[in-house]
Design a protein around this motif. Sequence first.
Motif, PDB file in Angstrom:
ATOM      1  N   VAL A  92       0.835  -1.200   0.000  1.00 31.96           N
ATOM      2  CA  VAL A  92       0.000   0.000   0.000  1.00 31.96           C
ATOM      3  C   VAL A  92       0.876   1.259   0.000  1.00 31.96           C
ATOM      4  CG1 VAL A  92      -1.643   1.356   1.378  1.00 31.96           C
ATOM      5  CG2 VAL A  92      -2.015  -1.093   1.029  1.00 31.96           C
ATOM      6  N   TRP A 144      -1.215   1.045 -14.886  1.00 32.26           N
ATOM      7  CA  TRP A 144      -2.031   0.948 -13.688  1.00 32.26           C
ATOM      8  C   TRP A 144      -1.608  -0.188 -12.763  1.00 32.26           C
ATOM      9  CZ3 TRP A 144      -4.464  -3.690 -13.803  1.00 32.26           C
ATOM     10  CH2 TRP A 144      -4.633  -4.272 -15.055  1.00 32.26           C
ATOM     11  N   VAL A 165       0.799  -0.086 -10.536  1.00 33.60           N
ATOM     12  CA  VAL A 165       1.050   0.450  -9.187  1.00 33.60           C
ATOM     13  C   VAL A 165      -0.261   0.547  -8.392  1.00 33.60           C
ATOM     14  CG1 VAL A 165       1.815   2.488  -7.899  1.00 33.60           C
ATOM     15  CG2 VAL A 165       3.215   1.593  -9.758  1.00 33.60           C
ATOM     16  N   PRO A 166      -1.325   1.125  -8.942  1.00 30.56           N
ATOM     17  CA  PRO A 166      -2.588   1.095  -8.180  1.00 30.56           C
ATOM     18  C   PRO A 166      -3.095  -0.327  -7.929  1.00 30.56           C
ATOM     19  CG  PRO A 166      -2.729   2.704  -9.952  1.00 30.56           C
ATOM     20  CD  PRO A 166      -1.445   1.961 -10.146  1.00 30.56           C
ATOM     21  N   ARG A 172      -1.302  -1.702  -4.993  1.00 33.75           N
ATOM     22  CA  ARG A 172      -1.874  -1.155  -3.756  1.00 33.75           C
ATOM     23  C   ARG A 172      -3.164  -1.896  -3.384  1.00 33.75           C
ATOM     24  NH1 ARG A 172       0.238   4.424  -5.321  1.00 33.75           N
ATOM     25  NH2 ARG A 172       1.836   4.723  -3.728  1.00 33.75           N
ATOM     26  N   LEU A 173      -3.977  -2.210  -4.381  1.00 38.42           N
ATOM     27  CA  LEU A 173      -5.200  -2.980  -4.124  1.00 38.42           C
ATOM     28  C   LEU A 173      -4.866  -4.377  -3.605  1.00 38.42           C
ATOM     29  CD1 LEU A 173      -7.506  -2.002  -7.118  1.00 38.42           C
ATOM     30  CD2 LEU A 173      -7.808  -1.419  -4.703  1.00 38.42           C
TER      31      LEU A 173
END
Length: 138
Positions: free
Chosen positions: A78, A104, A106-107, A110-111
């Motif tokens: 995160v 995307w 990296v996001p 985090r998820l």
Amino acid sequence: MLRKLLLGFGLAELAKPQPVIEACERIGLENPSATERRPQALWGARLEGLLFVWALLRGRDGSTVSTALLGLAGTILVVLPRPIIELSQSLVYENTAELEVKSWVVPAARLLGILYLLVVALARPVNGDSPPEDDEGA
């Protein structure tokens, strides 16, 4: 319900990690056909599945090692996803320099970290449930 779904995912990843890895490659890489997986890649995915299953089944009994590992990995994903993405790619693939990561990822990492933290939260005792106390001292 969510706990059972995550448990099912962990069991599937433990039993058949290749489809999970291939799905992640299709989702996260511009050139998934260019991957050259290391032999230990499947074992890494199985380990992740095992941690999910172990934490969700045994977490209520106080399995702190698995939940601590998942919690630490989730927190790092995160907060600092890029170094973890690079580290995991170097552990999984021989040809990391040739791989083209989608913007995307990296996001999405985090998820994944949030998912790990969710597993940890679901592994904790609920509403006063606690491991049985030892009655020897009474």
